[in-house]
Write a protein that holds these residues in place. Structure first.
Motif, PDB file in Angstrom:
ATOM      1  N   SER A  56       0.821  -1.213   0.000  1.00  0.00           N
ATOM      2  CA  SER A  56       0.000   0.000   0.000  1.00  0.00           C
ATOM      3  C   SER A  56       0.854   1.261   0.000  1.00  0.00           C
ATOM      4  N   VAL A  57       1.894   1.271   0.814  1.00  0.00           N
ATOM      5  CA  VAL A  57       2.794   2.423   0.852  1.00  0.00           C
ATOM      6  C   VAL A  57       3.512   2.568  -0.489  1.00  0.00           C
ATOM      7  N   SER A  58       3.943   1.453  -1.057  1.00  0.00           N
ATOM      8  CA  SER A  58       4.613   1.476  -2.361  1.00  0.00           C
ATOM      9  C   SER A  58       3.690   2.024  -3.446  1.00  0.00           C
ATOM     10  N   ALA A  59       2.476   1.524  -3.513  1.00  0.00           N
ATOM     11  CA  ALA A  59       1.525   1.989  -4.529  1.00  0.00           C
ATOM     12  C   ALA A  59       1.165   3.459  -4.310  1.00  0.00           C
ATOM     13  N   GLY A  60       0.931   3.836  -3.061  1.00  0.00           N
ATOM     14  CA  GLY A  60       0.615   5.231  -2.771  1.00  0.00           C
ATOM     15  C   GLY A  60       1.753   6.172  -3.145  1.00  0.00           C
ATOM     16  N   SER A  61       2.978   5.762  -2.839  1.00  0.00           N
ATOM     17  CA  SER A  61       4.148   6.570  -3.212  1.00  0.00           C
ATOM     18  C   SER A  61       4.273   6.683  -4.724  1.00  0.00           C
ATOM     19  N   ASN A  62       4.017   5.589  -5.412  1.00  0.00           N
ATOM     20  CA  ASN A  62       4.088   5.589  -6.874  1.00  0.00           C
ATOM     21  C   ASN A  62       3.076   6.567  -7.462  1.00  0.00           C
TER      22      ASN A  62
ATOM     23  N   PHE B 163       1.609  12.049  -9.658  1.00  0.00           N
ATOM     24  CA  PHE B 163       0.898  13.315  -9.498  1.00  0.00           C
ATOM     25  C   PHE B 163       1.877  14.489  -9.486  1.00  0.00           C
ATOM     26  N   VAL B 164       2.970  14.357  -8.743  1.00  0.00           N
ATOM     27  CA  VAL B 164       3.967  15.430  -8.654  1.00  0.00           C
ATOM     28  C   VAL B 164       4.576  15.709 -10.025  1.00  0.00           C
ATOM     29  N   VAL B 165       4.901  14.662 -10.769  1.00  0.00           N
ATOM     30  CA  VAL B 165       5.453  14.848 -12.119  1.00  0.00           C
ATOM     31  C   VAL B 165       4.447  15.590 -12.997  1.00  0.00           C
ATOM     32  N   GLY B 166       3.201  15.166 -12.942  1.00  0.00           N
ATOM     33  CA  GLY B 166       2.166  15.823 -13.745  1.00  0.00           C
ATOM     34  C   GLY B 166       1.982  17.289 -13.391  1.00  0.00           C
ATOM     35  N   GLN B 167       2.052  17.606 -12.111  1.00  0.00           N
ATOM     36  CA  GLN B 167       1.876  18.988 -11.679  1.00  0.00           C
ATOM     37  C   GLN B 167       3.113  19.848 -11.935  1.00  0.00           C
ATOM     38  N   ALA B 168       4.275  19.236 -11.892  1.00  0.00           N
ATOM     39  CA  ALA B 168       5.521  20.000 -12.032  1.00  0.00           C
ATOM     40  C   ALA B 168       5.928  20.230 -13.481  1.00  0.00           C
ATOM     41  N   PHE B 169       5.436  19.426 -14.403  1.00  0.00           N
ATOM     42  CA  PHE B 169       5.965  19.513 -15.764  1.00  0.00           C
ATOM     43  C   PHE B 169       5.712  20.862 -16.430  1.00  0.00           C
ATOM     44  N   MET B 170       4.502  21.358 -16.427  1.00  0.00           N
ATOM     45  CA  MET B 170       4.226  22.618 -17.133  1.00  0.00           C
ATOM     46  C   MET B 170       5.005  23.802 -16.562  1.00  0.00           C
TER      47      MET B 170
END
Length: 155
Positions: free
Chosen positions: A74-80, A85-92
């Motif tokens: 669960s921790v692994s999947a949540g971290s993934n 999400f962070v990559v998606g928000q940071a890219f633009m």
């Protein structure tokens, strides 16, 4: 190859592909830039598919005691998903600020992850769960923290 080596090969391939993509984006108008961009994206996807794509979903079952496996997965999947999400928000914002170099921060993160894997992730190929847990406990005894221990210090 074991899981650890697959993740390291994946990190190297992804970092090299990212640098190649940045090179192609930095030199528009040359005949080699489009083929290099295509090859680097294909190389990135292939590298991801070899290690960092599937292995984080498989590794918890090999690193956690049976009574902790569900929590670890669960921790692994949540971290993934959080990282996605962070990559998606940071890219633009990165793309707007860094232009053709917008992928380089991700290459730095991948290199940092390679260091993390090298220092903390044990090789699991051909080892029993007891052997892996023993190695992790020895790793902790050397002063390197791990989150795989039960409260009270036992597995």
């Amino acid at each position: 190859s074991g899981r650890r080596s697959l993740m390291l090969v994946s990190c190297v391939g992804m970092a090299l592909s990212t640098v190649a993509l940045t090179s192609s984006l930095s030199c528009p108008g040359h005949g080699w830039t489009a083929p290099l961009a295509i090859a680097s994206v294909v190389g990135f996807v292939m590298s991801f598919g070899v290690g960092l794509g599937p292995v984080p979903w498989l590794l918890p079952a090999e690193l956690f005691a049976p009574d902790r496996c569900a929590l670890g997965a669960s921790v692994s999947a949540g971290s993934n998903w959080m990282a996605n999400f962070v990559v998606g928000q940071a890219f633009m914002p990165l793309s707007n600020a860094l232009k053709s170099a917008c992928f380089l921060p991700f290459a730095v993160v991948v290199c940092g992850f390679a260091v993390f894997v090298t220092r903390t992730v044990p090789e699991t190929k051909g080892k029993s769960l007891d052997q892996i847990l023993f190695e992790l406990s020895a790793h902790t005894a050397q002063g390197r923290p791990t989150v795989l221990r039960k409260p009270g210090g036992r597995f």
